[in-house]
Design a protein around this motif. Structure first.
Motif, PDB file in Angstrom:
ATOM      1  N   ARG A   2       0.827  -1.202   0.000  1.00 51.83           N
ATOM      2  CA  ARG A   2       0.000   0.000   0.000  1.00 51.83           C
ATOM      3  C   ARG A   2       0.862   1.254   0.000  1.00 51.83           C
ATOM      4  N   SER A   3       1.972   1.232   0.768  1.00 49.97           N
ATOM      5  CA  SER A   3       2.836   2.409   0.791  1.00 49.97           C
ATOM      6  C   SER A   3       3.424   2.660  -0.591  1.00 49.97           C
ATOM      7  N   SER A   4       3.666   1.570  -1.355  1.00 48.60           N
ATOM      8  CA  SER A   4       4.182   1.721  -2.708  1.00 48.60           C
ATOM      9  C   SER A   4       3.147   2.394  -3.601  1.00 48.60           C
ATOM     10  N   HIS A   5       1.880   1.945  -3.500  1.00 47.80           N
ATOM     11  CA  HIS A   5       0.814   2.581  -4.266  1.00 47.80           C
ATOM     12  C   HIS A   5       0.677   4.056  -3.893  1.00 47.80           C
ATOM     13  N   PHE A   6       0.798   4.319  -2.609  1.00 47.12           N
ATOM     14  CA  PHE A   6       0.674   5.686  -2.087  1.00 47.12           C
ATOM     15  C   PHE A   6       1.712   6.590  -2.734  1.00 47.12           C
ATOM     16  N   LEU A   7       2.972   6.118  -2.758  1.00 47.90           N
ATOM     17  CA  LEU A   7       4.049   6.901  -3.351  1.00 47.90           C
ATOM     18  C   LEU A   7       3.844   7.059  -4.845  1.00 47.90           C
ATOM     19  N   ASP A   8       3.381   5.982  -5.508  1.00 49.34           N
ATOM     20  CA  ASP A   8       3.143   6.056  -6.944  1.00 49.34           C
ATOM     21  C   ASP A   8       2.111   7.119  -7.278  1.00 49.34           C
ATOM     22  N   ARG A   9       1.051   7.187  -6.473  1.00 52.13           N
ATOM     23  CA  ARG A   9       0.003   8.172  -6.723  1.00 52.13           C
ATOM     24  C   ARG A   9       0.552   9.598  -6.572  1.00 52.13           C
ATOM     25  N   TRP A  10       1.368   9.803  -5.565  1.00 51.00           N
ATOM     26  CA  TRP A  10       1.963  11.131  -5.372  1.00 51.00           C
ATOM     27  C   TRP A  10       2.890  11.475  -6.539  1.00 51.00           C
ATOM     28  N   THR A  11       3.636  10.477  -7.003  1.00 51.55           N
ATOM     29  CA  THR A  11       4.536  10.699  -8.120  1.00 51.55           C
ATOM     30  C   THR A  11       3.756  11.048  -9.379  1.00 51.55           C
ATOM     31  N   LEU A  12       2.603  10.407  -9.587  1.00 50.34           N
ATOM     32  CA  LEU A  12       1.756  10.718 -10.721  1.00 50.34           C
ATOM     33  C   LEU A  12       1.261  12.156 -10.654  1.00 50.34           C
ATOM     34  N   SER A  13       1.000  12.613  -9.440  1.00 50.85           N
ATOM     35  CA  SER A  13       0.555  13.991  -9.274  1.00 50.85           C
ATOM     36  C   SER A  13       1.627  14.956  -9.748  1.00 50.85           C
ATOM     37  N   ILE A  14       2.881  14.641  -9.428  1.00 48.93           N
ATOM     38  CA  ILE A  14       3.987  15.477  -9.904  1.00 48.93           C
ATOM     39  C   ILE A  14       4.129  15.355 -11.409  1.00 48.93           C
ATOM     40  N   GLY A  15       3.903  14.152 -11.930  1.00 53.75           N
ATOM     41  CA  GLY A  15       3.954  13.956 -13.366  1.00 53.75           C
ATOM     42  C   GLY A  15       2.953  14.846 -14.088  1.00 53.75           C
ATOM     43  N   HIS A  16       1.815  15.090 -13.454  1.00 58.10           N
ATOM     44  CA  HIS A  16       0.811  15.974 -14.043  1.00 58.10           C
ATOM     45  C   HIS A  16       1.373  17.389 -14.184  1.00 58.10           C
ATOM     46  N   TRP A  17       2.167  17.812 -13.247  1.00 60.03           N
ATOM     47  CA  TRP A  17       2.816  19.128 -13.349  1.00 60.03           C
ATOM     48  C   TRP A  17       3.716  19.186 -14.585  1.00 60.03           C
ATOM     49  N   LEU A  18       4.486  18.105 -14.764  1.00 61.52           N
ATOM     50  CA  LEU A  18       5.457  18.102 -15.852  1.00 61.52           C
ATOM     51  C   LEU A  18       4.768  18.204 -17.210  1.00 61.52           C
ATOM     52  N   ILE A  19       3.616  17.561 -17.324  1.00 63.85           N
ATOM     53  CA  ILE A  19       2.865  17.630 -18.574  1.00 63.85           C
ATOM     54  C   ILE A  19       2.471  19.070 -18.878  1.00 63.85           C
ATOM     55  N   HIS A  20       2.197  19.817 -17.814  1.00 64.87           N
ATOM     56  CA  HIS A  20       1.762  21.201 -17.985  1.00 64.87           C
ATOM     57  C   HIS A  20       2.925  22.185 -17.879  1.00 64.87           C
ATOM     58  N   GLY A  21       4.134  21.685 -18.016  1.00 67.74           N
ATOM     59  CA  GLY A  21       5.290  22.566 -18.127  1.00 67.74           C
ATOM     60  C   GLY A  21       5.942  22.977 -16.827  1.00 67.74           C
ATOM     61  N   GLU A  22       5.569  22.376 -15.694  1.00 60.86           N
ATOM     62  CA  GLU A  22       6.190  22.730 -14.428  1.00 60.86           C
ATOM     63  C   GLU A  22       7.621  22.188 -14.375  1.00 60.86           C
ATOM     64  N   THR A  23       8.494  22.896 -13.697  1.00 58.90           N
ATOM     65  CA  THR A  23       9.883  22.483 -13.577  1.00 58.90           C
ATOM     66  C   THR A  23      10.154  21.962 -12.176  1.00 58.90           C
ATOM     67  N   MET A  24      10.735  20.791 -12.085  1.00 57.75           N
ATOM     68  CA  MET A  24      11.051  20.219 -10.788  1.00 57.75           C
ATOM     69  C   MET A  24      12.311  20.862 -10.225  1.00 57.75           C
ATOM     70  N   LEU A  25      12.425  20.823  -8.908  1.00 57.02           N
ATOM     71  CA  LEU A  25      13.603  21.336  -8.235  1.00 57.02           C
ATOM     72  C   LEU A  25      14.772  20.375  -8.406  1.00 57.02           C
ATOM     73  N   SER A  26      15.968  20.899  -8.232  1.00 61.02           N
ATOM     74  CA  SER A  26      17.166  20.062  -8.267  1.00 61.02           C
ATOM     75  C   SER A  26      18.071  20.461  -7.120  1.00 61.02           C
ATOM     76  N   GLN A  27      18.916  19.544  -6.702  1.00 60.08           N
ATOM     77  CA  GLN A  27      19.834  19.825  -5.609  1.00 60.08           C
ATOM     78  C   GLN A  27      20.741  21.001  -5.952  1.00 60.08           C
ATOM     79  N   GLU A  28      21.306  20.999  -7.141  1.00 68.90           N
ATOM     80  CA  GLU A  28      22.246  22.043  -7.509  1.00 68.90           C
ATOM     81  C   GLU A  28      21.589  23.412  -7.584  1.00 68.90           C
ATOM     82  N   LYS A  29      20.334  23.457  -8.087  1.00 66.17           N
ATOM     83  CA  LYS A  29      19.629  24.728  -8.162  1.00 66.17           C
ATOM     84  C   LYS A  29      19.332  25.262  -6.766  1.00 66.17           C
ATOM     85  N   LEU A  30      18.937  24.376  -5.856  1.00 63.07           N
ATOM     86  CA  LEU A  30      18.686  24.797  -4.474  1.00 63.07           C
ATOM     87  C   LEU A  30      19.961  25.326  -3.822  1.00 63.07           C
TER      88      LEU A  30
END
Length: 351
Positions: A2-30
């Motif tokens: 279940r915890s795996s499904h939980f994480l997958d769902r959250w990851t999909l939510s972030i994937g939705h951002w990427l489809i709409h052009g959102e940029t993820m953070l990176s260690q070096e940028k931070l």
């Protein structure tokens, strides 16, 4: 599972951002943003601290506090990002999750916990960083951080010309937090990690602490009542906001600000504000008694009602409860020879 499904769902939510052009953070940028904010904060501090004839600008004091505090938070976020290895997990750690996580049927008679909606577009604030640090076992002096946050807020609400002295204390208080985090959590050498900013902060911290200890030693050797010594660390110059206050040479109750040169006879009033804040607020419309009263012994407004003691001269209530009924006695009952108002009235009436 279940915890795996939980994480997958959250990851999909972030994937939705990427489809709409959102940029993820990176260690070096931070890391880059954190170092840039700290550098700008130090440069603003230097500019604010210089005399106007030398190109100084007192209004840079507020931007110094903003940049330094923002840089500190970005440094913390970089520390969190460094704890994970997958790019999508950085966003999971640093962005605010959906507000609701509710159960859904899994099709087999069970449930799966899934977030409703998308991650917020804002990264975590101080409270969010604190909760994640606790989860990752990262230690920070949060009491010092809260004080620093309060100082930043106070600086923003002061007029720029009254922030010059306060920013010196702010930079000095930022130093040990940055040092501890860079050394213990990032396992970096501060001089290498922060570059020239580190030397400036180090030299300023040493200078500031030296002046502060000189001021405290001077007050301890002065006629200031010993009961007020614990409050010295909290007082600030009424003109520039600096904590570097020393007793006047005449030791007549006045203070002189080491930062701006202001002299004032209002030391007891500065103390009163600090003690009143410690004693707590009150609402006179609810019938509450003020937390501070004028002391009958020294006349300073530093008699703490809740404690029955004057912080300035040490005067204490002589009678604490009525000898007849045991009712608690206050400052106004001290002339009743150990009786409450009612029994004092009865005594006087019988006489």
């Amino acid at each position: 599972m279940r915890s795996s499904h939980f994480l997958d769902r959250w990851t999909l939510s972030i994937g939705h951002w990427l489809i709409h052009g959102e940029t993820m953070l990176s260690q070096e940028k931070l890391k880059e943003n954190a170092l840039t904010s700290i550098r700008l904060g130090v440069e603003d501090f230097q500019r604010a601290s210089r005399a106007a004839t030398d190109g100084g600008d007192p209004e840079r004091a507020i931007s110094a506090a903003r940049n330094l505090f923002a840089g500190l938070l970005l440094l913390f976020k970089y520390g969190l990002a460094a704890k994970v290895t997958k790019a999508e997990e950085i966003d999971l750690v640093l962005f605010n999750p959906p507000k609701q996580i509710v159960p859904h049927p899994d099709g087999s008679g069970g449930v799966q916990w899934r977030p409703v909606g998308k991650f917020a577009k804002q990264t975590i604030d101080v409270d969010g960083i604190k909760s994640r640090f606790e989860a990752f076992g990262i230690e920070v002096d949060w009491d010092a951080m809260r004080q620093l946050q309060d100082e930043r807020n106070n600086l923003e609400h002061l007029h720029p010309t009254k922030s010059i002295g306060a920013i010196a204390g702010f930079v000095a208080e930022t130093f040990p937090i940055v040092q501890q985090f860079v050394v213990e959590e990032l396992e970096e050498v501060p001089a290498d990690f922060l570059g020239p900013c580190w030397r400036i902060m180090l030299e300023h911290r040493a200078f500031f602490e030296g002046r502060l200890q000189e001021c405290l030693a001077a007050w301890r050797a002065s006629s200031l009542p010993s009961g007020m010594l614990p409050y010295l660390a909290s007082i600030r110059c009424g003109e520039c906001g600096s904590p570097l206050l020393a007793p006047s040479q005449d030791d007549d109750g006045e203070y002189t600000c080491v930062a701006c040169g202001e002299s004032s006879p209002l030391m007891s009033e500065l103390m009163e504000a600090v003690v009143e804040a410690e004693a707590g607020s009150y609402d006179p419309y609810d019938g509450d008694e003020p937390p501070l009263r004028d002391c009958p012994n020294c006349s300073e407004s530093l008699f703490v009602v809740a404690d029955g003691e004057c912080r300035w001269c040490g005067y204490e209530l002589e009678d604490w409860e009525c000898v007849v009924c045991g009712e608690a006695l206050g400052l106004d009952d001290q002339h009743n020879s150990g009786l409450c108002g009612f029994h004092a009235y009865q005594r006087d009436k019988d006489d």
